[in-house]
Design a protein around this motif. Structure first.
Motif, PDB file in Angstrom:
ATOM      1  N   SER A 151      29.944  34.993  42.523  1.00  0.00           N
ATOM      2  CA  SER A 151      28.992  36.112  42.470  1.00  0.00           C
ATOM      3  C   SER A 151      29.751  37.430  42.326  1.00  0.00           C
ATOM      4  O   SER A 151      30.964  37.493  42.493  1.00  0.00           O
ATOM      5  CB  SER A 151      28.144  36.139  43.742  1.00  0.00           C
ATOM      6  N   GLU A 152      28.992  38.487  42.046  1.00  0.00           N
ATOM      7  CA  GLU A 152      29.597  39.812  41.910  1.00  0.00           C
ATOM      8  C   GLU A 152      30.238  40.252  43.231  1.00  0.00           C
ATOM      9  O   GLU A 152      31.319  40.833  43.233  1.00  0.00           O
ATOM     10  CB  GLU A 152      28.534  40.813  41.461  1.00  0.00           C
ATOM     11  N   LEU A 161      38.980  40.841  44.387  1.00  0.00           N
ATOM     12  CA  LEU A 161      39.800  41.944  43.881  1.00  0.00           C
ATOM     13  C   LEU A 161      40.319  42.818  45.021  1.00  0.00           C
ATOM     14  O   LEU A 161      41.461  43.271  44.989  1.00  0.00           O
ATOM     15  CB  LEU A 161      39.011  42.782  42.873  1.00  0.00           C
ATOM     16  N   ALA A 162      39.490  43.052  46.022  1.00  0.00           N
ATOM     17  CA  ALA A 162      39.931  43.838  47.183  1.00  0.00           C
ATOM     18  C   ALA A 162      41.079  43.155  47.906  1.00  0.00           C
ATOM     19  O   ALA A 162      42.037  43.796  48.337  1.00  0.00           O
ATOM     20  CB  ALA A 162      38.761  44.093  48.117  1.00  0.00           C
ATOM     21  N   ALA A 163      40.989  41.827  48.030  1.00  0.00           N
ATOM     22  CA  ALA A 163      42.060  41.081  48.693  1.00  0.00           C
ATOM     23  C   ALA A 163      43.350  41.114  47.869  1.00  0.00           C
ATOM     24  O   ALA A 163      44.438  41.247  48.427  1.00  0.00           O
ATOM     25  CB  ALA A 163      41.619  39.638  48.929  1.00  0.00           C
TER      26      ALA A 163
END
Length: 52
Positions: free
Chosen positions: A39-40, A47-49
């Motif tokens: 999911s989005e 991406l944050a990780a």
């Protein structure tokens, strides 16, 4: 405050560039690295990780 001298008896564990290049593996094709079934929100968390 005290400082410790570098231990000169420790062997160097860093590999030469030539050996690192010999051991390197190519990345898979871009199409195989795409994660298309998340999911989005999951994509944003991924991406944050990666960025942290």
């Amino acid at each position: 405050m005290s400082t410790h001298a570098a231990d000169t008896h420790e062997p160097n564990r860093e590999l030469p560039v030539e050996e690192l290049m010999r051991r390197a593996r190519p990345l898979p094709p871009h199409e195989e690295m795409i994660i298309d079934d998340i999911s989005e929100d999951e994509g944003a968390a991924f991406l944050a990780a990666v960025k942290s």
